[in-house]
Design a protein around this motif. Structure first.
Motif, PDB file in Angstrom:
ATOM      1  N   TRP A 227       0.807  -1.117  -0.066  1.00  0.00           N
ATOM      2  CA  TRP A 227      -0.088   0.094  -0.022  1.00  0.00           C
ATOM      3  C   TRP A 227       0.843   1.050  -0.159  1.00  0.00           C
ATOM      4  CZ3 TRP A 227      -4.448   2.354  -0.714  1.00  0.00           C
ATOM      5  CH2 TRP A 227      -4.496   3.746  -0.165  1.00  0.00           C
ATOM      6  N   ALA A 228       1.801   1.242   0.885  1.00  0.00           N
ATOM      7  CA  ALA A 228       2.766   2.416   0.942  1.00  0.00           C
ATOM      8  C   ALA A 228       3.446   2.602  -0.341  1.00  0.00           C
ATOM      9  CB  ALA A 228       3.723   2.406   2.047  1.00  0.00           C
ATOM     10  N   GLU A 229       3.713   1.533  -1.097  1.00  0.00           N
ATOM     11  CA  GLU A 229       4.396   1.986  -2.296  1.00  0.00           C
ATOM     12  C   GLU A 229       3.507   2.299  -3.612  1.00  0.00           C
ATOM     13  OE1 GLU A 229       7.761  -1.560  -1.869  1.00  0.00           O
ATOM     14  OE2 GLU A 229       5.816  -2.011  -2.772  1.00  0.00           O
ATOM     15  N   ALA A 230       2.193   1.639  -3.533  1.00  0.00           N
ATOM     16  CA  ALA A 230       1.082   2.137  -4.451  1.00  0.00           C
ATOM     17  C   ALA A 230       0.652   3.646  -4.261  1.00  0.00           C
ATOM     18  CB  ALA A 230      -0.009   1.115  -4.329  1.00  0.00           C
ATOM     19  N   SER A 231       0.636   4.179  -3.115  1.00  0.00           N
ATOM     20  CA  SER A 231       0.201   5.714  -2.707  1.00  0.00           C
ATOM     21  C   SER A 231       1.239   6.428  -3.139  1.00  0.00           C
ATOM     22  CB  SER A 231      -0.164   5.645  -1.220  1.00  0.00           C
ATOM     23  OG  SER A 231       0.959   5.377  -0.461  1.00  0.00           O
ATOM     24  N   ALA A 232       2.535   5.960  -3.350  1.00  0.00           N
ATOM     25  CA  ALA A 232       3.605   6.948  -3.690  1.00  0.00           C
ATOM     26  C   ALA A 232       4.026   6.826  -5.198  1.00  0.00           C
ATOM     27  CB  ALA A 232       4.822   6.571  -2.646  1.00  0.00           C
ATOM     28  N   VAL A 233       3.426   5.773  -5.892  1.00  0.00           N
ATOM     29  CA  VAL A 233       3.573   5.684  -7.450  1.00  0.00           C
ATOM     30  C   VAL A 233       3.370   7.100  -8.086  1.00  0.00           C
ATOM     31  CG1 VAL A 233       3.006   4.642  -9.596  1.00  0.00           C
ATOM     32  CG2 VAL A 233       3.429   3.383  -7.493  1.00  0.00           C
ATOM     33  N   LYS A 234       4.413   7.365  -8.972  1.00  0.00           N
ATOM     34  CA  LYS A 234       4.422   8.915  -9.659  1.00  0.00           C
ATOM     35  C   LYS A 234       4.271   8.472 -11.071  1.00  0.00           C
ATOM     36  CE  LYS A 234       7.326  11.407  -6.220  1.00  0.00           C
ATOM     37  NZ  LYS A 234       8.436  12.249  -6.417  1.00  0.00           N
ATOM     38  N   ALA A 235       3.420   9.328 -11.867  1.00  0.00           N
ATOM     39  CA  ALA A 235       3.215   9.265 -13.112  1.00  0.00           C
ATOM     40  C   ALA A 235       4.245   8.808 -14.008  1.00  0.00           C
ATOM     41  CB  ALA A 235       2.286  10.488 -13.803  1.00  0.00           C
ATOM     42  N   GLY A 236       5.421   9.444 -13.734  1.00  0.00           N
ATOM     43  CA  GLY A 236       6.606   9.094 -14.350  1.00  0.00           C
ATOM     44  C   GLY A 236       7.145   7.849 -14.257  1.00  0.00           C
ATOM     45  N   ARG A 237       6.780   6.949 -13.248  1.00  0.00           N
ATOM     46  CA  ARG A 237       7.234   5.944 -13.091  1.00  0.00           C
ATOM     47  C   ARG A 237       6.351   4.727 -13.836  1.00  0.00           C
ATOM     48  NH1 ARG A 237      12.308   6.577 -11.255  1.00  0.00           N
ATOM     49  NH2 ARG A 237      12.300   7.989  -9.524  1.00  0.00           N
TER      50      ARG A 237
END
Length: 399
Positions: A227-237
């Protein structure tokens, strides 16, 4: 000058004075031991003089030999160093943890302040014995914790592991020769994080019930990221052509404040993205800057786990008819792993997708999901043998 030697204090003024006082006290009925006549003296690795007294010469000679051997082997430790308090050693250990994440640092601090220092803080580090640690574990199991509730097995295990790391630091810093935190029976957290595996249809129902967060549910359930990774995904990634999401950061809630930092265990990775909704994610990212978050709260900004659970996820679980299964956003990782294994993915792929440190960890968690492939091995061996037999029976031909 010898590194370790024995000094006879028979004619030393301080010894004679101490003996007079001891004899006077003895006549009055005191039962304390006589002052030590034989003093073992040596210089430690730090170059500072050390000393220890004994009442009998054989005792002093044995100590002299033991210290000499430890100095020669490099295993020497200052006897006085073991008198350091546990709270001093614990703070040294905590300060030396330079590579841990914010959440882990917070957890360590909480365990030290609530369960380790209050119980062990004033103890001399060398005074703790194996049976003392065993008694403490029993106390943790039977007595209420800081919040007044019984501690769960996982919490007790964490307390023990932090204590074990403090004692390991004491061994490395040569305050003690061996840690008392070994070979203890720990409670098993069997039912505290029971895995939940959704089917494709169940996951799809849950995603549809989540409304505007349908793509986030699909990403959690098929990509296996935290969850902590998904909420931090940026569009450029996000790379739709390659069907990959690059995981490099996560959000950590520190005292109510979301902080962006490196992902857990600092393992950056790329996870596979199913083609069936990759284009939809591309549409979601369209028009956003590379540093903009891909999944955001309704009012903008990062998603908060508690708000998402109460406002989106839990209602979606109920609407999808999945109540009672114990499903959480985090446990969608287990669904991603089970679906990937069922699709034939090998353990290394699953490890990379989930961000586990090594494949052994993945197998420990999901070994029961991998099918029994012994028959496949036997069939492959049979095929190879039949080819070899066929070649052996074939007639020879001229080159």
């Amino acid at each position: 000058m010898a590194r370790v030697w024995i000094e006879d204090r028979a004619n030393h003024a301080e010894y004679l004075t101490a003996m007079e006082k001891w004899q006077a006290a003895k006549r009055e009925g005191a039962k304390r031991l006589a002052p030590g006549r034989w003093r073992v003296r040596w210089y430690g690795p730090d170059g500072k003089p050390k000393a220890k007294t004994f009442g009998k010469l054989p005792q002093a000679e044995a100590e002299k030999d033991a210290i000499t051997a430890r100095l020669d082997k490099g295993s020497y430790r200052d006897p006085k160093s073991g008198k350091a308090s546990v709270k001093v050693v614990a703070e040294e250990w905590f300060t030396a943890k330079r590579k841990i994440g914010r959440t882990t640092r917070r957890d360590y601090r909480d365990l030290l302040d609530n369960y380790i220092i209050p119980r062990w803080g004033d103890w001399q580090i060398a005074a703790i014995q194996w049976e003392d640690v065993s008694t403490w574990l029993t106390e943790l199991e039977t007595q209420p914790g800081k919040a007044g509730k019984q501690l769960g097995a996982a919490r007790i295990v964490k307390c023990y592991r932090v204590m074990a790391m403090v004692m390991k630091h004491a061994v490395f810093s040569k305050r003690v020769s061996v840690s008392p935190c070994h070979d203890h029976e720990l409670p098993r957290p069997d039912d505290e994080d029971e895995h939940v595996y959704l089917s494709h249809s169940q996951l799809e129902r849950l995603a549809l019930a989540a409304g505007e967060y349908r793509l986030l549910i699909l990403t959690l359930g098929y990509c296996g990221i935290r969850w902590a990774e998904a909420s931090a995904v940026k569009a450029g990634r996000l790379s739709v052509p390659k069907r990959r999401i690059r995981i490099t950061q996560n959000f950590t809630d520190v005292s109510g404040q979301l902080a962006l930092g490196p992902c857990k265990t600092h393992e950056k990775r790329s996870v596979p993205l199913p083609r069936s909704f990759a284009d939809e994610l591309g549409t979601l990212a369209r028009g956003r800057k590379a540093d903009d978050l891909l999944f955001t709260a309704p009012e903008g900004g990062p998603l908060r786990y508690a708000n998402f659970r109460s406002r989106v996820f839990d209602p979606a679980v109920k609407a999808a008819g999945l109540e009672g299964m114990g499903i959480t956003p985090h446990k969608l990782r287990h669904t991603a792993a089970s679906l990937a294994i069922a699709a034939g993915a090998d353990v290394k792929v699953i490890q990379t997708m989930l961000g586990h440190k090594d494949a052994a960890m993945t197998l420990n968690v999901y070994s029961h999901l991998f099918p029994d492939r012994l028959d496949e091995v036997a069939d492959a061996l049979d095929a190879g043998r039949m080819v070899a037999l066929a070649m052996a029976d074939a007639p020879l031909t001229d080159a």
